[in-house]
Design an enzyme around this catalytic site. Structure first.
Site, PDB file in Angstrom:
ATOM      1  CG  MET A  27      41.410  28.689  55.039  1.00 41.44           C
ATOM      2  SD  MET A  27      42.612  29.470  56.146  1.00 41.44           S
ATOM      3  CE  MET A  27      44.133  29.219  55.266  1.00 41.44           C
ATOM      4  CG  HIS A  34      40.775  24.382  47.085  1.00 46.72           C
ATOM      5  ND1 HIS A  34      41.587  25.396  46.657  1.00 46.72           N
ATOM      6  CD2 HIS A  34      40.985  24.258  48.423  1.00 46.72           C
ATOM      7  CE1 HIS A  34      42.263  25.875  47.694  1.00 46.72           C
ATOM      8  NE2 HIS A  34      41.912  25.196  48.767  1.00 46.72           N
TER       9      HIS A  34
END
Length: 272
Positions: A27, A34
């Site tokens: 997102m 990430h």
């Protein structure tokens, strides 16, 4: 690096790829957690695609959809430096219609823990991941163990819907002081951040105690003594299949915490 703004562009790009495809759905507001998944995907695949999409269907009314951190240009730079081949950045209008065929989370394991406190959340997660899988058609898809229940349910969906996709788990990445990385950490004040550290400390204490006792109530009591949160939603002990357990099962136990520190809701876990 290609920027793909619509499902059609992404499908066309995917159709022209040769070799394996590693996919990291996010997102945005990318952090080292990430990046660890992206690096893993880069090492294991011929091509890497990252999606950045703040998915409205997984937010409940009153949650932080509108203020969720969005740093698209910075995220593009992170992806470019990490060797990502394409970033898929759709918008809700080209991902959803007014009258959707829906996917529902399982009636039991989709409505405990996160599913209990955020009813309908996993319906939205599974809906969007299903769409992303069909658009990107990855060889492997990468998800972090910090969202342990989400990871379990996505693996179940892959199994139930017969997706030919390997789900790769990434370890939770933490700050040097132990705080689990999360895009929502930016909401924390300095004082709140210090108290948020009590969550990872309580989990570490649970792991240490589990080598001496399998009694969950004993461990839970010591965890509660450590926690400095404003609202504790749950401390839970489950096996790897998200069944509640009565005693610690070494190598098959996850301890999970969800709590508010100030107005910020944080989740964390430890596998023991």
């Amino acid at each position: 690096m290609e920027i793909l703004k619509s499902p059609k562009e992404a499908v066309n790009f995917r159709n022209n790829l040769k070799g394996s495809v590693g996919f990291v759905p996010t997102m945005g507001a990318l952090h080292e957690g990430h990046l660890s998944l992206i690096k893993k995907a880069r090492e294991e695949n011929d091509n890497v695609i990252v999606s950045i999409f703040v998915n409205p269907t997984q937010f409940l009314p009153g949650e932080d959809f509108n203020k969720y951190p969005r740093r698209l240009e910075a995220d593009f730079e992170i992806c470019k430096r990490a060797g990502v081949d394409a970033v898929f950045t759709p918008n809700p209008e080209n991902m959803y219609t007014d009258d959707e065929i829906l996917i529902k989370a399982p009636k039991i394991k989709g409505y405990i823990l996160e599913g209990f406190f955020r009813p309908g959340h996993f319906d939205g997660v599974l809906q969007v991941v299903n769409k992303l899988f069909n658009i990107i058609r990855p060889t492997r898809a990468y998800f972090g163990k910090k969202d342990a229940q989400q990871l379990y349910l996505i693996k179940q969906m892959v199994k139930n819907f017969f997706f030919n996709i390997e789900i790769v788990e990434g370890e939770t990445v933490r700050e040097k002081d132990g705080l689990a990385l999360s895009s929502r950490n930016i909401y924390l004040s300095d004082e709140e951040r210090k108290r948020a550290l009590s969550i990872s400390k309580a989990l570490k204490r649970a792991a240490k105690l589990s080598t001496k006792t399998d009694d969950i109530e004993t461990i839970k009591k010591e965890m509660l003594d450590i926690l400095e949160v404003d609202e504790l939603q749950y401390i839970a002990f489950v096996d790897r299949d998200f069944n509640y357990i009565q005693k610690i099962q070494p190598g098959n136990t996850i301890v999970l915490i969800a709590a508010y520190v100030g107005t910020t809701r944080l989740i964390d876990n430890i596998y023991i």
